[in-house]
Enzyme design. Structure first.
Site, short mmCIF file in Angstrom:
data_model
loop_
_atom_site.label_atom_id
_atom_site.label_comp_id
_atom_site.label_asym_id
_atom_site.label_seq_id
_atom_site.Cartn_x
_atom_site.Cartn_y
_atom_site.Cartn_z
N LYS A 173 8.24 -17.91 -9.29
CA LYS A 173 7.44 -16.78 -9.95
C LYS A 173 6.48 -17.46 -10.63
O LYS A 173 6.57 -18.33 -11.52
CB LYS A 173 8.72 -16.26 -10.74
CG LYS A 173 7.85 -14.92 -11.42
CD LYS A 173 9.00 -14.14 -12.30
CE LYS A 173 8.31 -13.07 -13.15
NZ LYS A 173 9.04 -12.53 -14.16
N ASP A 190 -4.75 -5.86 5.21
CA ASP A 190 -5.75 -6.62 5.66
C ASP A 190 -5.77 -7.94 5.57
O ASP A 190 -5.97 -9.05 6.19
CB ASP A 190 -7.12 -6.15 5.53
CG ASP A 190 -7.27 -4.75 6.24
OD1 ASP A 190 -6.85 -4.59 7.36
OD2 ASP A 190 -7.84 -3.66 5.51
N PRO A 193 -3.77 -11.35 11.11
CA PRO A 193 -4.07 -10.94 12.06
C PRO A 193 -4.34 -9.06 12.48
O PRO A 193 -3.49 -8.55 11.80
CB PRO A 193 -3.00 -11.27 12.91
CG PRO A 193 -1.76 -11.47 12.08
CD PRO A 193 -2.40 -11.73 10.73
N ASP A 194 -5.21 -9.08 13.33
CA ASP A 194 -5.39 -7.50 13.62
C ASP A 194 -4.34 -7.35 14.83
O ASP A 194 -4.75 -7.64 15.87
CB ASP A 194 -6.61 -7.20 14.05
CG ASP A 194 -6.76 -5.70 13.92
OD1 ASP A 194 -6.02 -4.81 14.57
OD2 ASP A 194 -7.74 -5.09 13.58
N ILE A 195 -3.11 -6.74 14.58
CA ILE A 195 -2.13 -6.43 15.45
C ILE A 195 -2.85 -5.50 16.74
O ILE A 195 -2.50 -5.72 17.82
CB ILE A 195 -0.84 -5.78 15.01
CG1 ILE A 195 -0.33 -6.68 13.80
CG2 ILE A 195 0.29 -5.83 15.81
CD1 ILE A 195 0.82 -6.09 12.74
N LYS A 226 -11.55 -2.30 18.11
CA LYS A 226 -10.16 -2.72 18.41
C LYS A 226 -10.01 -2.43 19.98
O LYS A 226 -8.78 -2.91 20.31
CB LYS A 226 -9.26 -1.69 17.42
CG LYS A 226 -9.82 -1.88 16.01
CD LYS A 226 -8.45 -1.92 15.35
CE LYS A 226 -8.97 -1.83 13.62
NZ LYS A 226 -7.76 -2.30 13.11
N PHE A 282 -4.54 4.36 14.43
CA PHE A 282 -4.84 5.19 13.28
C PHE A 282 -6.19 4.51 12.59
O PHE A 282 -6.55 3.66 12.63
CB PHE A 282 -3.60 5.39 12.53
CG PHE A 282 -2.61 6.39 13.05
CD1 PHE A 282 -2.02 5.97 14.27
CD2 PHE A 282 -2.46 7.78 12.37
CE1 PHE A 282 -1.07 7.06 14.74
CE2 PHE A 282 -1.78 8.54 12.90
CZ PHE A 282 -1.09 8.26 14.12
N LYS A 318 -14.35 1.89 14.98
CA LYS A 318 -12.82 1.30 15.11
C LYS A 318 -12.57 1.46 16.61
O LYS A 318 -11.81 0.43 17.06
CB LYS A 318 -11.85 2.02 14.28
CG LYS A 318 -10.87 1.13 13.62
CD LYS A 318 -10.30 1.69 12.47
CE LYS A 318 -10.98 1.47 11.11
NZ LYS A 318 -10.75 1.85 9.99
N ASN A 370 0.79 -1.18 0.00
CA ASN A 370 -0.11 -0.02 0.14
C ASN A 370 0.95 1.28 -0.06
O ASN A 370 2.18 0.89 0.20
CB ASN A 370 -0.93 0.04 1.22
CG ASN A 370 -0.31 -0.13 2.51
OD1 ASN A 370 0.46 1.01 2.87
ND2 ASN A 370 -0.42 -1.25 3.41
O1 C5P Z 1 -9.05 -1.74 10.48
P1 C5P Z 1 -7.98 -0.70 9.96
O2 C5P Z 1 -6.87 -1.26 8.96
O3 C5P Z 1 -8.77 0.62 9.19
O4 C5P Z 1 -7.45 -0.17 11.32
C1 C5P Z 1 -6.32 0.79 11.30
C2 C5P Z 1 -5.51 0.80 12.67
O5 C5P Z 1 -5.34 -0.85 12.96
C3 C5P Z 1 -4.36 0.98 12.34
O6 C5P Z 1 -3.87 1.82 13.86
C4 C5P Z 1 -3.31 0.10 11.97
O7 C5P Z 1 -1.94 0.10 12.35
C5 C5P Z 1 -4.00 -1.09 12.82
N1 C5P Z 1 -4.05 -2.34 12.04
C6 C5P Z 1 -3.29 -3.64 12.78
N2 C5P Z 1 -3.33 -4.66 12.18
C7 C5P Z 1 -3.97 -4.86 11.08
C8 C5P Z 1 -4.99 -3.85 10.48
C9 C5P Z 1 -4.73 -2.87 11.09
O8 C5P Z 1 -2.79 -3.35 13.46
N3 C5P Z 1 -4.20 -6.17 10.53
#
Ligand code: C5P
Length: 413
Positions: free
Chosen positions: A299, A289, A316-318, A354, A336, A350, A221
């Site tokens: 390749k 994501d 995983p959502d860190i 979160k 963020f 969010k 990204n």
């Molecule tokens: O859900 P979204 O990607 O919009 O959320 C943004 C926030 O979540 C940011 O602080 C980003 O660093 C964190 N994030 C994360 N792990 C992910 C996706 C987002 O820590 N897989």
């Protein structure tokens, strides 16, 4: 020391020799407008850029520059000059002047005053970006901070020499704010800056993640890492021990920060886990994501079956993982939210989903320059409500986030 209002403050302003010296004339005017008295001292090189006449006209006092002037010394001796102010401000502070300060040299009036003063010193550096990033300058800054010297700026942007980056002197309005903050801070010691987060460990994530498709291709990204890196830098400036976990970026490592380089979201998650425990976690990375469920070891070739279909699985959502920890949850967790529409509504959801303490929300809609640009306009969303911050540089946003973090940490046991 009791707080001193700016209207009654006596400022000793040392002007160094750089093109930013012209902005110091504006600084004198602003300080005088607020009622402060300003005694100006200029280095020999400062006099190549602006004239003592301009500075003395604006300050209403004769400018001092000569350590050995019998007439000047008869009026007020240099030791007295260094003590009679409430605050010593160096603006612009060139790389050379900072090096002389670090070494404790006293080879002209400016450095003699800086060595002899018992007052707080606030420095506004200004120099070419390479000079600013040079390890020698960064070592000097670290040493001066350790000595209790406070810093304002530098800002990032285009330079008079045609280059781009950090090194521009902070704007006079920002220097006046820093002067007010320094004067308002009670306590006699010089350590009024660089201590708000001292003894704290802060983990910051920054930049994008790259999710491989095959050995040469990836999903990524547009995150540049500028905001996250600026936060890491500001946290170090406030005295924290900082671990910066970054995806692939082109911006340089901030000095004084432990940098861990990763590529994928899962590597970032593992690095965050390894860096815990921490007092604060600031998740500024644009984590992908999704990732491809099966990374090809060779390749992928263009073949007779047409374009391949990528099957994605969720990463995983860190941030959520750290926020919802039952043990080792940092006291303050900041996320963020980069949104293209309905910024407030999405950011509020969010915050809840979160489980973090603050969300810094910005718009990355078409026409905004949040990704890659140097300024940012953010909303700060917490359980207490929404604050809207005006557009400012990413460095200023970082400093405000760090100041806010210090306040939040102070509220918690
Ligand atoms: O859900 P979204 O990607 O919009 O959320 C943004 C926030 O979540 C940011 O602080 C980003 O660093 C964190 N994030 C994360 N792990 C992910 C996706 C987002 O820590 N897989």
């Amino acid at each position: 020391m009791t707080p001193i209002p700016i209207s009654a403050a006596r400022v000793l302003l040392i002007i160094g020799g750089g093109i930013a010296a012209y902005k110091s004339l504006e600084l004198i005017r602003r300080l005088r407008d607020q009622g402060a008295s300003v005694q100006v001292v200029m280095t020999a090189s400062a006099r190549e850029f602006i004239t003592p006449l301009s500075a003395s006209t604006l300050s209403g006092q004769p400018v001092r520059h000569d350590l050995f002037s019998l007439t000047d010394e008869a009026l007020i001796g240099h030791i007295e000059l260094s003590r009679s102010a409430d605050l010593v401000v160096v603006a612009p502070a060139t790389a050379n002047l900072l090096a002389r300060m670090t070494g404790g040299l006293a080879d002209d009036l400016a450095t003699t005053l800086l060595l002899a003063t018992d007052k707080r010193v606030l420095v506004a550096p200004a120099m070419n970006v390479r000079m600013w990033l040079h390890p020698a300058t960064q070592r000097n800054i670290d040493q001066l901070k350790a000595d209790g010297v406070a810093f304002v700026g530098p800002d990032e942007g285009p330079m008079a020499c045609g280059e781009y980056g950090p090194g521009r002197m902070a704007e006079p309005t920002a220097i006046v704010e820093a002067i007010e903050a320094a004067l308002a801070r009670p306590g006699d010691s010089q350590d009024f800056d660089g201590v708000a987060l001292s003894g704290r460990h802060v983990i910051v994530t920054s930049g994008p993640t790259y999710e491989p498709i095959d050995p040469v291709r990836f999903i990524g990204n547009r995150s540049s890492g500028r905001q996250g890196h600026a936060i890491a830098q500001a946290a170090v400036g406030a005295g924290a021990k900082v671990t910066l976990i970054t995806g692939p970026v082109a911006v340089p490592d901030p000095p004084g920060v432990t940098v861990v380089r990763v590529e994928t979201a899962r590597e970032m998650q593992a690095a965050v886990e390894a860096a815990l425990p921490a007092d604060a976690f600031i998740s500024a990375a644009a984590v992908a994501d999704w990732r491809v469920d099966r990374v090809e070891t060779e390749k992928i070739k263009k073949g007779e079956y047409g374009a391949p279909t990528l099957h994605l699985v969720e990463n995983p959502d860190i941030l959520a993982g750290v926020s919802k920890k039952t043990s080792q949850r940092p006291s303050v967790v900041i996320g963020f939210a980069a949104e293209t529409e309905q910024v407030v509504a999405h950011a509020k959801t969010k915050l809840r989903r979160k489980g973090c303490d603050l969300i810094i929300a910005n718009s990355v809609a078409k026409g905004t320059t949040t990704f890659g640009g140097d300024s940012n306009e953010v909303l700060v969303i917490s359980a207490d409500g929404i604050e809207s911050w005006p557009a400012m540089t990413k460095i200023s946003v970082a400093e405000r986030i760090v100041a806010r973090l210090a306040t939040e940490l102070a509220k918690r046991p």
